[in-house]
Enzyme design. Sequence first.
Site, PDB file in Angstrom:
ATOM      1  N   GLY A  78      13.989  -8.228  -1.455  1.00 31.41           N
ATOM      2  CA  GLY A  78      12.614  -7.065  -1.136  1.00 31.41           C
ATOM      3  C   GLY A  78      11.849  -6.937  -2.912  1.00 31.41           C
ATOM      4  CB  THR A  97      13.117   2.849   1.136  1.00 33.91           C
ATOM      5  OG1 THR A  97      12.648   2.944   1.348  1.00 33.91           O
ATOM      6  CG2 THR A  97      12.945   1.136   0.245  1.00 33.91           C
ATOM      7  CB  CYS A 102      10.065   4.547  11.778  1.00 36.81           C
ATOM      8  SG  CYS A 102      10.958   3.919  12.953  1.00 36.81           S
ATOM      9  N   GLY A 160      14.349  -1.431  -5.459  1.00 37.53           N
ATOM     10  CA  GLY A 160      14.910  -1.982  -6.136  1.00 37.53           C
ATOM     11  C   GLY A 160      16.295  -1.777  -7.416  1.00 37.53           C
ATOM     12  CG  ASN A 187      12.483   0.418  10.149  1.00 37.73           C
ATOM     13  OD1 ASN A 187      13.131   0.811   9.104  1.00 37.73           O
ATOM     14  ND2 ASN A 187      11.583   0.326   9.009  1.00 37.73           N
ATOM     15  CG  ASN A 205      11.572  -5.114   9.668  1.00 37.46           C
ATOM     16  OD1 ASN A 205      10.734  -3.979  10.563  1.00 37.46           O
ATOM     17  ND2 ASN A 205      12.488  -4.743   9.405  1.00 37.46           N
TER      18      ASN A 205
HETATM   19  C1  LIG Z   1       6.742  -2.260  -0.174  1.00 39.86           C
HETATM   20  C2  LIG Z   1       7.229  -2.298   1.069  1.00 39.86           C
HETATM   21  C3  LIG Z   1       7.256  -2.493   2.418  1.00 39.86           C
HETATM   22  C4  LIG Z   1       8.109  -2.295   2.643  1.00 39.86           C
HETATM   23  N1  LIG Z   1       8.340  -2.530   4.429  1.00 39.86           N
HETATM   24  C5  LIG Z   1       9.071  -2.743   5.021  1.00 39.86           C
HETATM   25  C6  LIG Z   1       8.819  -2.624   6.771  1.00 39.86           C
HETATM   26  O1  LIG Z   1       7.743  -2.808   7.073  1.00 39.86           O
HETATM   27  N2  LIG Z   1      10.420  -2.527   7.736  1.00 39.86           N
HETATM   28  C7  LIG Z   1      11.736  -2.495   7.096  1.00 39.86           C
HETATM   29  O2  LIG Z   1      12.606  -2.550   7.518  1.00 39.86           O
HETATM   30  N3  LIG Z   1      12.021  -2.136   5.813  1.00 39.86           N
HETATM   31  C8  LIG Z   1      10.192  -2.321   4.394  1.00 39.86           C
HETATM   32  N4  LIG Z   1      10.834  -2.151   3.218  1.00 39.86           N
HETATM   33  C9  LIG Z   1      12.226  -1.835   2.527  1.00 39.86           C
HETATM   34  C10 LIG Z   1      12.512  -3.055   2.442  1.00 39.86           C
HETATM   35  O3  LIG Z   1      12.546  -3.851   3.021  1.00 39.86           O
HETATM   36  C11 LIG Z   1      14.272  -2.631   1.639  1.00 39.86           C
HETATM   37  O4  LIG Z   1      15.010  -2.348   2.675  1.00 39.86           O
HETATM   38  C12 LIG Z   1      14.131  -2.219   0.670  1.00 39.86           C
HETATM   39  O5  LIG Z   1      13.054  -1.957  -0.308  1.00 39.86           O
HETATM   40  C13 LIG Z   1      15.442  -2.418  -0.153  1.00 39.86           C
HETATM   41  O6  LIG Z   1      15.023  -3.580  -1.081  1.00 39.86           O
HETATM   42  P1  LIG Z   1      15.114  -4.139  -2.821  1.00 39.86           P
HETATM   43  O7  LIG Z   1      15.624  -2.919  -2.659  1.00 39.86           O
HETATM   44  O8  LIG Z   1      15.334  -5.524  -2.719  1.00 39.86           O
HETATM   45  O9  LIG Z   1      13.425  -3.910  -1.904  1.00 39.86           O
HETATM   46  C14 LIG Z   1       9.866  -2.101   2.986  1.00 39.86           C
HETATM   47  C15 LIG Z   1       9.786  -2.333   1.248  1.00 39.86           C
HETATM   48  C16 LIG Z   1       8.875  -2.157   0.151  1.00 39.86           C
HETATM   49  C17 LIG Z   1       9.043  -2.065  -1.550  1.00 39.86           C
END
Ligand SMILES: Cc1cc2nc3c(=O)[nH]c(=O)nc-3n(C[C@H](O)[C@H](O)[C@H](O)COP(=O)(O)O)c2cc1C
Length: 305
Positions: A267, A195, A132, A219, A129, A101
């Site tokens: 995630g 997110t 950003c 979540g 990603n 990623n």
């Molecule tokens: C602590 C944390 C760190 C994350 N870091 C990244 C990241 O580095 N790059 C990215 O594309 N998404 C990142 N995400 C987003 C997750 O990959 C995912 O898209 C998002 O949390 C939704 O899925 P979930 O509800 O199953 O957590 C992060 C999410 C969390 C909670």
Amino acid sequence: MVRPNLAVNVGGIHMKNPVMTASGTFGYGEAFASLFDLNRLGAIIVKGLSLKPAPGNPPPRTLETCGGMLNAIGLENVGFAAFVKEKLPFLQSLDTPIILNIYGQDLDEYAKLAERIHDLEGIAGMELNISCPNVKAGGIAFGTDPKMAFQVTKAVREKTSLPLIVKLSPNVTDIASIARSVEDAGADAVSLINTITSMAVDVETRRPRLANKVGGLSGPAIKPIALRMVWETVQAVAVPVIGIGGIMDASDALEFLIVGARAIQVGTANFVNPRATVEIAEGLKHYLVEKDMPDISQLIGSLRA
Ligand SMILES: Cc1cc2nc3c(=O)[nH]c(=O)nc-3n(C[C@H](O)[C@H](O)[C@H](O)COP(=O)(O)O)c2cc1C
């Protein structure tokens, strides 16, 4: 019934089952290796990587909220050179696709990073990603503007023939139009959702609970929104769609597959139950047996709408 076939192909990435780890919630994999055999995963997506090391945001940068969590980690990571030296050898020893990623602050940084990754051994693909900020465009996120989303996908596409997944931001009014833009620019697949921008306030101090003031919600709370966006996107593009957002168990994963996701990512569930991914893969298999479906392709997109 014979063992059902769970294998899927996502934009040229062949996976033994549709369960992937979501970036940033599974580190670089090593921490989970003592808990289960990582080769049972469909694919591993590692923490967001940038060209240079990034310190991330100051604390507090995570908090639990009703039905999920808020994070403002700020894409902290070791940077490309240290990743190659310290993290990659372990990942290369695994027998499951490894997807990097990646993110950058401008088009040039994305392109340079993609070019370097293209030359590495044992990488199955990249996930871009685009949630950003584009520093050169006043800080608007790449993924919230169809034109910028197109440009960043194209800049990376020109540097690599590796399978390219573009990860979409939900912080938009029409996610299908962004998905079409990145498909036109050469994406092999799209993943969604990242997110949802959110906020929490401490009423005693009247300060934001996150030092960064705002963060990303993930979540169970975001699952219905993610599911709707995945369903809309499946109808808008021809490339495979990967569903992400609040998937905690096999039943959640099934909802995304039924609306048409070819694969799913897990995630926040990894923080609650570190074995969630493999348990979801097992749960999918049991469902197929129970429903007498020999192949997962019979389930994908089978929504009776
Ligand atoms: C602590 C944390 C760190 C994350 N870091 C990244 C990241 O580095 N790059 C990215 O594309 N998404 C990142 N995400 C987003 C997750 O990959 C995912 O898209 C998002 O949390 C939704 O899925 P979930 O509800 O199953 O957590 C992060 C999410 C969390 C909670």
